[in-house]
Design an enzyme around this catalytic site. Structure first.
Site, mmCIF file in Angstrom:
data_model
loop_
_atom_site.group_PDB
_atom_site.id
_atom_site.type_symbol
_atom_site.label_atom_id
_atom_site.label_comp_id
_atom_site.label_asym_id
_atom_site.label_seq_id
_atom_site.Cartn_x
_atom_site.Cartn_y
_atom_site.Cartn_z
ATOM 1 N N SER A 122 0.874 -1.182 0.000
ATOM 2 C CA SER A 122 0.000 0.000 0.000
ATOM 3 C C SER A 122 0.905 1.224 0.000
ATOM 4 C CB SER A 122 -0.935 -0.001 1.209
ATOM 5 O OG SER A 122 -0.230 0.123 2.420
ATOM 6 N N GLU A 168 1.796 -9.319 7.332
ATOM 7 C CA GLU A 168 2.663 -8.871 8.421
ATOM 8 C C GLU A 168 2.544 -9.756 9.647
ATOM 9 O OE1 GLU A 168 2.128 -4.601 8.797
ATOM 10 O OE2 GLU A 168 3.157 -4.292 6.895
ATOM 11 N N ASP A 220 -3.443 1.347 11.871
ATOM 12 C CA ASP A 220 -3.102 1.962 10.586
ATOM 13 C C ASP A 220 -4.219 1.619 9.610
ATOM 14 O OD1 ASP A 220 -2.176 2.976 8.251
ATOM 15 O OD2 ASP A 220 -0.412 1.664 8.082
ATOM 16 N N ASP A 260 2.277 8.359 6.967
ATOM 17 C CA ASP A 260 3.046 7.385 6.176
ATOM 18 C C ASP A 260 2.960 7.804 4.700
ATOM 19 O OD1 ASP A 260 3.973 5.175 4.788
ATOM 20 O OD2 ASP A 260 2.464 3.776 5.518
ATOM 21 N N LYS A 268 7.636 -0.117 14.181
ATOM 22 C CA LYS A 268 6.529 -0.929 13.682
ATOM 23 C C LYS A 268 7.129 -2.025 12.815
ATOM 24 C CE LYS A 268 3.520 0.126 10.070
ATOM 25 N NZ LYS A 268 2.204 0.396 9.477
ATOM 26 N N HIS A 287 8.999 -1.264 9.064
ATOM 27 C CA HIS A 287 9.206 -2.263 8.014
ATOM 28 C C HIS A 287 8.296 -1.947 6.827
ATOM 29 C CE1 HIS A 287 5.521 -4.826 9.450
ATOM 30 N NE2 HIS A 287 5.266 -3.547 9.437
ATOM 31 N N ARG A 288 8.315 -2.806 5.793
ATOM 32 C CA ARG A 288 7.310 -2.817 4.749
ATOM 33 C C ARG A 288 6.553 -4.136 4.848
ATOM 34 N NH1 ARG A 288 7.552 1.651 1.222
ATOM 35 N NH2 ARG A 288 5.342 1.087 1.139
ATOM 36 N N SER A 289 5.426 -4.227 4.140
ATOM 37 C CA SER A 289 4.684 -5.494 4.198
ATOM 38 C C SER A 289 5.469 -6.609 3.501
ATOM 39 C CB SER A 289 3.295 -5.334 3.602
ATOM 40 O OG SER A 289 3.355 -4.752 2.316
ATOM 41 N N GLU A 339 -1.955 5.737 12.389
ATOM 42 C CA GLU A 339 -1.143 6.058 11.213
ATOM 43 C C GLU A 339 -2.068 6.250 10.015
ATOM 44 O OE1 GLU A 339 1.921 3.133 10.655
ATOM 45 O OE2 GLU A 339 1.784 3.321 8.484
ATOM 46 N N GLN A 398 -6.266 -1.563 7.596
ATOM 47 C CA GLN A 398 -5.159 -2.456 7.265
ATOM 48 C C GLN A 398 -4.490 -3.106 8.484
ATOM 49 O OE1 GLN A 398 -2.239 -1.242 4.006
ATOM 50 N NE2 GLN A 398 -0.965 -0.949 5.799
ATOM 51 N N GLU A 399 -4.335 -2.325 9.591
ATOM 52 C CA GLU A 399 -3.539 -2.851 10.705
ATOM 53 C C GLU A 399 -4.125 -2.493 12.073
ATOM 54 O OE1 GLU A 399 0.511 -1.470 10.136
ATOM 55 O OE2 GLU A 399 0.298 -1.626 7.966
ATOM 56 N N LYS A 415 10.208 4.774 6.506
ATOM 57 C CA LYS A 415 10.476 3.537 5.767
ATOM 58 C C LYS A 415 11.631 3.851 4.826
ATOM 59 C CE LYS A 415 5.682 1.859 5.523
ATOM 60 N NZ LYS A 415 4.404 2.035 4.763
ATOM 61 N N HIS A 462 -3.284 -6.055 3.008
ATOM 62 C CA HIS A 462 -2.372 -7.078 3.536
ATOM 63 C C HIS A 462 -3.053 -8.415 3.819
ATOM 64 C CE1 HIS A 462 0.541 -3.721 5.071
ATOM 65 N NE2 HIS A 462 0.490 -3.806 3.767
HETATM 66 P P1 PGA Z 1 3.161 -1.348 2.884
HETATM 67 O O1 PGA Z 1 2.217 -1.023 4.099
HETATM 68 O O2 PGA Z 1 4.506 -1.725 3.349
HETATM 69 O O3 PGA Z 1 2.396 -2.451 2.216
HETATM 70 O O4 PGA Z 1 3.168 -0.095 2.041
HETATM 71 C C1 PGA Z 1 2.634 -0.698 5.364
HETATM 72 C C2 PGA Z 1 1.948 0.537 5.845
HETATM 73 O O5 PGA Z 1 0.999 1.046 5.218
HETATM 74 O O6 PGA Z 1 2.347 1.038 6.870
HETATM 75 ZN ZN ZN Z 2 0.916 2.783 6.759
#
Ligand code: PGA
Ligand code: ZN
Length: 424
Positions: A40, A203, A240, A310, A386, A363-365, A283, A161-162, A335, A153
């Protein structure tokens, strides 16, 4: 000085190809770094160079990025002083010549930038966090552990998402990991008992077929309590929503829940969640293209909830400074591959701290076994990290590295815990 630079294609945690780089110095010191990849992504991220040949890797090949490292980049940096990180990164940026690193690829450039730092640390006989952060780099970060996955994810209907837990009440990082692991396992049992699937998302968090944020938050709060902890006091909640992902034509489209919310309704909804649950940080509460919504929400709840940008900042110092100036959030997600060099990522953290903002290493996904971000969290003293759930080795590798760092620091180690997010 840098003697050889070698890139190869490896695979990441989603089974997609990514770039790994080895930098070897004249004295024999080796630095190795693997590049992560997002799902994302923000619109203004540095460009991840993919081959685009549908016949190979479904178009996701990185052979061109690898070739750029082994050819042009290796030739340009051979003989350079690896301890001059800023100078090296400036050479990489200039060699690429584009604003978004689209010619050589941010994945090619970042691999070299991080591998060079690790080689320099090795040559100095120091762990990376100390090489970059000095003797004062002793703060272990508060981990934001992503135990329910949705959005891009996972293949469930959850729009956000999280959903994360942050052990603010732990005394040490090692205890934070224990607390997180215990809640993770309670949550698994609870989901199973309620008839939900317990497979995990990208994740490492569970990906049950829940539809609303409240359902997910209720499961998480119950798991914290049933494990014997106090929600908010021992473990805070973090979300997030990755709101850019479901912002279409000026409206937040909650496809899983089956509702549409205007920016004002979306902000009302988030505010209601912050009122009802012990949420310490959100986030991307608003979409990257909804700056008005971002500013309004910051004015409304920014004093009691960390609001971390982000997609809206993409670890870009210029975008961050603009956000600081205009009141878009109060924290930045960092990131390294969003910007493409270590020097630029560190500058973004410094700009945040200078403004009294917080920074969250991330991190990234799509990840690998590379644990560089664990060291970067300690090196920068940002106090927050994170890096996913308490499962999948691509996620736990970072926690395990921090357990080692905490042990190595001994009595000097401090755990961020409640100190950050300072607005909570
Ligand atoms: P991504 O997502 O690493 O898939 O971009 C992580 C996030 O949105 O924080
Ligand atoms: Zn994010």
């Amino acid at each position: 000085v840098i003697e050889t630079v070698t890139a190869r294609r490896i695979i990441d945690s989603r089974g997609n190809p990514t770039v790994e780089v080895d930098v070897v110095l004249a004295g024999g010191a080796l630095g190795r770094a693997a590049v992560p990849s997002g799902a994302s992504t923000g619109a203004r991220e540095a460009v991840e160079l993919r081959d685009g040949d549908p016949a190979r890797w479904h178009g996701r090949g990185v052979d061109r990025a690898v070739a750029h490292v082994n050819g042009e980049i290796a030739a340009a940096v051979r003989g350079r002083d690896a301890t001059d990180q800023a100078g090296l990164d400036a050479v990489l940026v200039e060699l690429d010549g584009t604003a978004t690193k689209s010619r050589l690829g941010a994945n090619a450039i970042l691999g070299v930038s991080l591998a060079a730092a690790k080689a320099a640390a090795a040559a100095c006989g120091q762990p990376l966090y100390r090489y970059l952060g000095g003797a004062e780099a002793t703060l272990l970060p508060l981990p934001m552990m992503n135990i329910v996955n949705g959005g891009a994810h996972a293949d469930n209907p959850l729009d956000f998402q999280e959903f994360m837990i942050a052990p603010v009440g732990a005394d040490t990082f090692a205890e934070a990991v224990r607390m997180g692991s215990e809640v993770f396992h309670t949550l698994r049992r609870d989901l199973l008992a309620a008839g939900h699937a317990t497979g995990v998302g990208d994740e490492g968090g569970f990906a049950p077929a829940l539809r609303t944020a409240e359902e997910a938050l209720d499961f998480v709060v119950a798991a914290i309590e049933r494990t014997g902890y106090r929600p908010g006091t021992d473990l805070g909640l973090v979300m997030d929503p990755a709101s850019s992902e479901f912002f279409h034509d000026g409206v937040y489209v909650y496809a899983g829940e089956g509702v549409r919310r205007t920016p004002a309704e979306h902000a009302d909804y988030l505010t209601g969640l912050v009122d009802a649950y012990p949420i310490v940080s959100i986030e991307d509460p608003m979409a990257e293209h909804d700056l008005t919504g971002w500013r309004e929400l910051t004015a409304r709840i920014g004093d009691r909830c960390q609001l971390t940008g982000d997609d809206v900042f993409c670890t870009n110092e210029t975008l961050l400074r603009e956000g600081i100036r205009t009141g878009v959030g109060n924290s930045v997600l960092v990131k390294v591959n969003q910007i493409g060099t270590l020097t630029e990522a560190l500058a973004t953290v410094a700009a945040a701290h200078q403004a009294g903002w917080t920074a969250v290493m991330s991190h990234r996904s799509g990840e690998t076994e590379d644990t560089t971000i664990a060291d970067l969290a300690v090196a920068t003293g940002c106090g927050q990290l994170k890096t996913g759930s308490l499962s999948r080795s691509d996620r736990t590798a970072k926690y395990n590295q921090l357990i080692r760092i905490e042990e190595e620091l001994g009595d000097a180690a401090r755990y961020a815990g409640r100190a950050v997010p300072r607005r909570a």
